[in-house]
Design a protein around this motif. Structure first.
Motif, PDB file in Angstrom:
ATOM      1  N   GLY A   1      -2.506  19.802  -7.043  1.00  0.00           N
ATOM      2  CA  GLY A   1      -3.238  19.143  -8.132  1.00  0.00           C
ATOM      3  C   GLY A   1      -4.474  18.363  -7.725  1.00  0.00           C
ATOM      4  N   GLY A   2      -5.281  18.936  -6.848  1.00  0.00           N
ATOM      5  CA  GLY A   2      -6.533  18.249  -6.492  1.00  0.00           C
ATOM      6  C   GLY A   2      -6.387  17.256  -5.347  1.00  0.00           C
ATOM      7  N   LEU A   3      -5.202  17.164  -4.779  1.00  0.00           N
ATOM      8  CA  LEU A   3      -4.980  16.207  -3.687  1.00  0.00           C
ATOM      9  C   LEU A   3      -4.764  16.933  -2.363  1.00  0.00           C
ATOM     10  N   ALA A   4      -5.113  16.267  -1.278  1.00  0.00           N
ATOM     11  CA  ALA A   4      -4.728  16.792   0.032  1.00  0.00           C
ATOM     12  C   ALA A   4      -3.241  16.496   0.226  1.00  0.00           C
ATOM     13  N   GLY A   5      -2.579  17.271   1.059  1.00  0.00           N
ATOM     14  CA  GLY A   5      -1.162  17.022   1.344  1.00  0.00           C
ATOM     15  C   GLY A   5      -0.961  15.588   1.825  1.00  0.00           C
ATOM     16  N   ARG A   6      -1.866  15.128   2.687  1.00  0.00           N
ATOM     17  CA  ARG A   6      -1.715  13.766   3.225  1.00  0.00           C
ATOM     18  C   ARG A   6      -1.786  12.700   2.131  1.00  0.00           C
ATOM     19  N   ASP A   7      -2.606  12.962   1.087  1.00  0.00           N
ATOM     20  CA  ASP A   7      -2.692  11.984  -0.012  1.00  0.00           C
ATOM     21  C   ASP A   7      -1.361  11.903  -0.758  1.00  0.00           C
ATOM     22  N   MET A   8      -0.723  13.084  -0.938  1.00  0.00           N
ATOM     23  CA  MET A   8       0.564  13.079  -1.653  1.00  0.00           C
ATOM     24  C   MET A   8       1.617  12.329  -0.839  1.00  0.00           C
ATOM     25  N   GLU A   9       1.560  12.477   0.484  1.00  0.00           N
ATOM     26  CA  GLU A   9       2.540  11.797   1.328  1.00  0.00           C
ATOM     27  C   GLU A   9       2.355  10.276   1.240  1.00  0.00           C
ATOM     28  N   ALA A  10       1.089   9.840   1.327  1.00  0.00           N
ATOM     29  CA  ALA A  10       0.817   8.390   1.262  1.00  0.00           C
ATOM     30  C   ALA A  10       1.262   7.835  -0.087  1.00  0.00           C
ATOM     31  N   MET A  11       1.069   8.621  -1.135  1.00  0.00           N
ATOM     32  CA  MET A  11       1.461   8.140  -2.476  1.00  0.00           C
ATOM     33  C   MET A  11       2.986   8.051  -2.573  1.00  0.00           C
ATOM     34  N   ALA A  12       3.685   9.046  -2.020  1.00  0.00           N
ATOM     35  CA  ALA A  12       5.155   9.019  -2.073  1.00  0.00           C
ATOM     36  C   ALA A  12       5.678   7.757  -1.378  1.00  0.00           C
ATOM     37  N   ILE A  13       5.107   7.443  -0.217  1.00  0.00           N
ATOM     38  CA  ILE A  13       5.564   6.246   0.516  1.00  0.00           C
ATOM     39  C   ILE A  13       5.187   4.973  -0.262  1.00  0.00           C
ATOM     40  N   GLY A  14       3.969   4.978  -0.816  1.00  0.00           N
ATOM     41  CA  GLY A  14       3.500   3.812  -1.586  1.00  0.00           C
ATOM     42  C   GLY A  14       4.370   3.535  -2.800  1.00  0.00           C
ATOM     43  N   ILE A  15       4.893   4.590  -3.415  1.00  0.00           N
ATOM     44  CA  ILE A  15       5.758   4.400  -4.594  1.00  0.00           C
ATOM     45  C   ILE A  15       6.993   3.582  -4.198  1.00  0.00           C
ATOM     46  N   TYR A  16       7.608   3.918  -3.058  1.00  0.00           N
ATOM     47  CA  TYR A  16       8.783   3.139  -2.610  1.00  0.00           C
ATOM     48  C   TYR A  16       8.371   1.693  -2.274  1.00  0.00           C
ATOM     49  N   GLU A  17       7.216   1.535  -1.618  1.00  0.00           N
ATOM     50  CA  GLU A  17       6.794   0.170  -1.250  1.00  0.00           C
ATOM     51  C   GLU A  17       6.483  -0.673  -2.486  1.00  0.00           C
ATOM     52  N   SER A  18       5.993  -0.012  -3.549  1.00  0.00           N
ATOM     53  CA  SER A  18       5.550  -0.768  -4.730  1.00  0.00           C
ATOM     54  C   SER A  18       6.701  -1.449  -5.457  1.00  0.00           C
ATOM     55  N   VAL A  19       7.919  -0.960  -5.273  1.00  0.00           N
ATOM     56  CA  VAL A  19       9.039  -1.556  -6.016  1.00  0.00           C
ATOM     57  C   VAL A  19       9.868  -2.525  -5.155  1.00  0.00           C
ATOM     58  N   GLN A  20       9.313  -2.939  -4.033  1.00  0.00           N
ATOM     59  CA  GLN A  20       9.987  -3.959  -3.214  1.00  0.00           C
ATOM     60  C   GLN A  20       9.770  -5.327  -3.864  1.00  0.00           C
ATOM     61  N   ASP A  21      10.827  -6.086  -4.055  1.00  0.00           N
ATOM     62  CA  ASP A  21      10.699  -7.380  -4.735  1.00  0.00           C
ATOM     63  C   ASP A  21       9.727  -8.331  -4.037  1.00  0.00           C
ATOM     64  N   GLU A  22       9.818  -8.399  -2.703  1.00  0.00           N
ATOM     65  CA  GLU A  22       8.970  -9.382  -2.008  1.00  0.00           C
ATOM     66  C   GLU A  22       7.492  -9.004  -2.075  1.00  0.00           C
ATOM     67  N   HIS A  23       7.222  -7.698  -2.151  1.00  0.00           N
ATOM     68  CA  HIS A  23       5.825  -7.246  -2.304  1.00  0.00           C
ATOM     69  C   HIS A  23       5.273  -7.740  -3.637  1.00  0.00           C
ATOM     70  N   MET A  24       6.041  -7.526  -4.681  1.00  0.00           N
ATOM     71  CA  MET A  24       5.541  -7.863  -6.009  1.00  0.00           C
ATOM     72  C   MET A  24       5.418  -9.382  -6.200  1.00  0.00           C
ATOM     73  N   LYS A  25       6.331 -10.128  -5.565  1.00  0.00           N
ATOM     74  CA  LYS A  25       6.264 -11.593  -5.669  1.00  0.00           C
ATOM     75  C   LYS A  25       4.940 -12.108  -5.074  1.00  0.00           C
ATOM     76  N   ALA A  26       4.574 -11.557  -3.928  1.00  0.00           N
ATOM     77  CA  ALA A  26       3.327 -11.995  -3.286  1.00  0.00           C
ATOM     78  C   ALA A  26       2.115 -11.482  -4.054  1.00  0.00           C
ATOM     79  N   ARG A  27       2.218 -10.274  -4.552  1.00  0.00           N
ATOM     80  CA  ARG A  27       1.101  -9.664  -5.295  1.00  0.00           C
ATOM     81  C   ARG A  27       0.748 -10.504  -6.522  1.00  0.00           C
ATOM     82  N   ILE A  28       1.748 -10.736  -7.358  1.00  0.00           N
ATOM     83  CA  ILE A  28       1.482 -11.495  -8.593  1.00  0.00           C
ATOM     84  C   ILE A  28       1.258 -12.969  -8.244  1.00  0.00           C
ATOM     85  N   GLY A  29       1.943 -13.435  -7.190  1.00  0.00           N
ATOM     86  CA  GLY A  29       1.759 -14.830  -6.763  1.00  0.00           C
ATOM     87  C   GLY A  29       0.291 -15.117  -6.460  1.00  0.00           C
ATOM     88  N   GLN A  30      -0.370 -14.167  -5.831  1.00  0.00           N
ATOM     89  CA  GLN A  30      -1.779 -14.388  -5.485  1.00  0.00           C
ATOM     90  C   GLN A  30      -2.662 -14.419  -6.742  1.00  0.00           C
TER      91      GLN A  30
END
Ligand SMILES: Cc1ncc(COP(=O)(O)O)c(C=O)c1O
Ligand SMILES: N[C@@H](Cc1ccc(O)cc1)C(=O)O
Length: 459
Positions: A296-325
Motif C-alpha cells: 500500500g505505498g509503503l516500504a517493508g521497513r516502514d510497515m515494520e516500524a509502524m507495527a512496533i510503534g503500535i505496541y509502544e503507543s499503548v504503553q501506559d507510561e508512554h502515554m502518561k509522559a506524552r500527555i503530561g508534557q
C-alpha cells in the motif's frame, strides 16, 4: 507549603540528538515574508522549535530503528505486512488490513467504497482531509459533535462526544439508508484534541445497530483518547490503555489510521475493516491508488516500524509522559494569562485567537496572524486552525468556524520540558504586545485544502 510529589518523567533516555538552528529577528521576518505569512511555507531550517504538527515528526525508538533494518522489500507478500496485520489484530481487534501511504490514502479508499453521490456523512467535527474525501465521493458532511466542542471555555471532559440528538435529526430528515456510516474521530483534532467517552461510543453503537448504520473510526490518535478515558471516565481508572483501546475499536465497524501520530513513525497508515466483502473492494482499489495490497505505498521497513510503534503507543507510561508534557505546556501558558482551549487536549495546546486578538475580525485571519507573530518572536512554528483551515462550502462561501485557533502541536518523544518553558515564555511575550498586532489579507488561494499553500500580506 506542600511540595509536589507527583512528577512524571519520560520512560526513555536519549541516544542521539539533532542540533537546532537559532535565527535572528531579521532572518525570521525575511523567511516569513518569503513564505507569504503561511507557516506551512517556511523552510524547516528556519525554524527553531517545530510545533507545526505531531504528524510524522515523532522520534522512533531503537526497537523501531532495528525493525527498519529487518525490512523485507519484496514486491508481494512482505513479512512486514504480516507483522503489521498481526499488530492491528492484536492491539485493535480488526480482522482485515489494507496498508496505505498515510491516513488520507485510507480515507480516499473508504470514501469510495462506502459513499454514493447524495449520501450524508455525519462526523464529530470535520477534519480537513477526511471531509474533502467524503465530498469528492459525493457526500455532504454534517457536524454532529456536541455543542460544548465549539466553546473553547467549556471544561466538559469529553468534548469529542457525538450528540445523538443531532444524528437522530439527520436520520429523520434524510432516512438511515442515506447515511452509509458515521465517522467518529477519537481525540478530535480540530476541537483541540478533545476525547470521546466510552459511554458515548456505546450509546452510539446501540443506536446505529438499531438503524443499520455503520461506525467508521478515525483512530489516528486513539491511544491518547484512551488515556483520557482512563483518567476521567468512571469505571476505567484500573484498566490499561491497551484494554481501553481495544474496547473503543470493538464498538466500530472499521477504521482509518494515520500511523504518523500515535504509532510513532514518519510515514504510514491503513484502512482496517471487519467486513470481508468491503475488505475485498478496498484491497482491489488500493492497487489503483497506493500499491499492491501487501504494501500500500509503503516500504517493508516502514510497515515494520509502524507495527512496533503500535505496541509502544499503548504503553501506559508512554502515554502518561506524552500527555503530561502537553498539560505542562498548557498550564504554563494559562499561568501567563494566554487564552487556551479547555480542557487541555491530547496532541497540543490550542490558543484561542479570537480571545487573544479580539480587535481582529475573523475575515482578517486572526489565527493565521497569530501563528505568524509567534514565529517572528522566537522561531517557533505553529499552525492556523480557523477560517483558513475551514475553507469554503460547495457554493464557494467561506465557512466561519466558531473556533479560531492556533495549534501548538507537540511531537512525541522529541522536545524537553525546557523547550516547553521557552515556548510558553515566547507566547507570553506576544500576548503582552497583542494590541499592536494587525491582521492579514489573503493574496493567493489554492482550490483544495487552501491552508497548506495560501499566501498572505500584512494589512
Ligand atoms: C484526525 C486526523 N485524521 C486524518 C488525518 C490524515 O492523515 P495523514 O496526514 O496521514 O494523511 C490526520 C492528519 O492529517 C488527522 O489528524
Ligand atoms: N494530520 C496532520 C497533518 C495535517 C495537518 C493539517 C491538515 O488540515 C491536514 C493534515 C495534523 O493534524 O497535523
Amino acid at each position: 507549603m506542600q511540595l509536589k510529589r507527583d512528577s512524571w518523567a519520560e520512560p526513555y533516555k536519549i541516544k542521539m540528538v539533532e542540533l537546532l538552528k537559532m535565527t535572528t529577528p531579521e532572518q525570521r521576518r525575511k523567511a516569513l515574508e518569503d513564505a507569504g505569512f503561511n507557516t506551512f511555507l517556511l523552510r524547516s531550517e528556519d525554524v527553531y522549535i517545530d510545533l507545526l504538527t505531531d504528524s510524522g515528526t515523532s522520534a522512533m525508538s531503537d526497537e523501531q530503528w532495528s525493525g527498519m533494518m529487518r525490512g523485507d522489500e519484496a514486491y508481494a507478500g512482505s513479512k512486514n505486512y504480516y507483522n503489521l496485520e498481526k499488530a492491528v489484530y492484536e492491539v485493535y481487534g480488526y480482522k482485515y488490513l489494507v496498508p496505505t501511504h498515510q491516513g488520507r490514502g485510507a480515507e480516499n479508499i473508504l470514501s469510495q467504497i462506502m459513499i454514493k453521490p447524495g449520501d450524508i456523512v455525519p462526523g464529530n467535527m470535520y477534519f480537513t482531509t477526511t471531509r474533502l474525501h467524503q465530498e469528492l465521493a459525493g457526500a455532504v458532511f454534517h457536524d454532529v459533535i456536541i455543542d460544548e466542542a465549539h466553546d473553547s471555555n467549556s471544561e466538559y471532559p469529553f468534548k469529542g462526544d457525538v450528540d445523538l440528538g443531532k444524528v437522530e435529526k439527520l436520520v429523520q430528515e434524510y432516512g438511515a439508508e442515506k447515511i452509509p456510516y458515521i465517522c467518529v474521530a477519537v481525540t478530535v483534532n480540530l476541537a483541540g484534541g478533545q476525547p470521546v467517552s466510552m459511554k458515548n461510543l456505546k450509546e452510539l453503537r446501540a443506536y446505529t445497530h438499531e438503524k443499520g448504520i455503520k461506525i467508521m473510526l478515525d483512530m489516528t490518535r486513539i491511544a491518547e483518547n484512551a488515556y483520557f478515558i482512563q483518567q476521567k471516565e468512571e469505571g476505567y481508572r484500573l484498566k490499561t490503555i491497551a484494554e481501553i483501546v481495544k474496547e473503543i475499536c470493538s464498538y466500530t465497524d472499521g477504521a482509518t489510521f494515520s500511523g504518523k501520530k500515535d504509532a510513532l513513525v514518519n510515514i504510514g497508515g491503513f484502512l482496517a475493516l471487519n467486513d470481508f466483502d468491503k475488505f475485498e473492494e478496498a484491497r482491489n482499489m488500493v492497487v489503483v491508488y497506493e500499491g499492491l495490497h501487501t504494501y500500500g505505498g509503503l516500504a517493508g521497513r516502514d510497515m515494520e516500524a509502524m507495527a512496533i510503534g503500535i505496541y509502544e503507543s499503548v504503553q501506559d507510561e508512554h502515554m502518561k509522559a506524552r500527555i503530561g508534557q502537553v498539560i505542562y505546556l498548557g498550564d504554563k501558558m494559562r499561568e501567563f494569562g494566554v487564552p487556551v482551549v479547555k480542557p487541555i487536549g491530547g496532541h497540543g495546546i490550542f490558543v484561542d485567537a479570537k480571545q487573544f486578538l479580539p480587535h481582529i475580525n475573523q475575515d482578517d485571519f486572526p489565527a493565521q496572524t497569530l501563528a505568524a507573530e509567534i514565529y517572528l518572536d522566537a522561531g517557533i512554528r505553529t499552525m492556523e486552525r480557523g477560517i483558513v483551515s475551514a475553507g469554503r462550502n460547495s457554493k464557494g462561501e467561506n465557512y466561519h468556524p466558531k473556533l479560531e485557533l492556533v495549534r501548538f502541536t507537540i511531537p512525541r518523544r522529541v522536545y524537553t520540558q525546557a523547550h516547553m518553558d521557552v515556548i510558553a515564555e515566547s507566547t507570553a511575550r506576544v500576548y503582552e504586545r497583542r494590541n499592536q498586532i494587525k491582521g492579514l489579507k489573503m493574496i493567493y488561494e489554492p482550490k483544495y485544502l487552501r491552508f497548506f499553500q495560501a499566501r498572505f500580506e500584512q494589512l
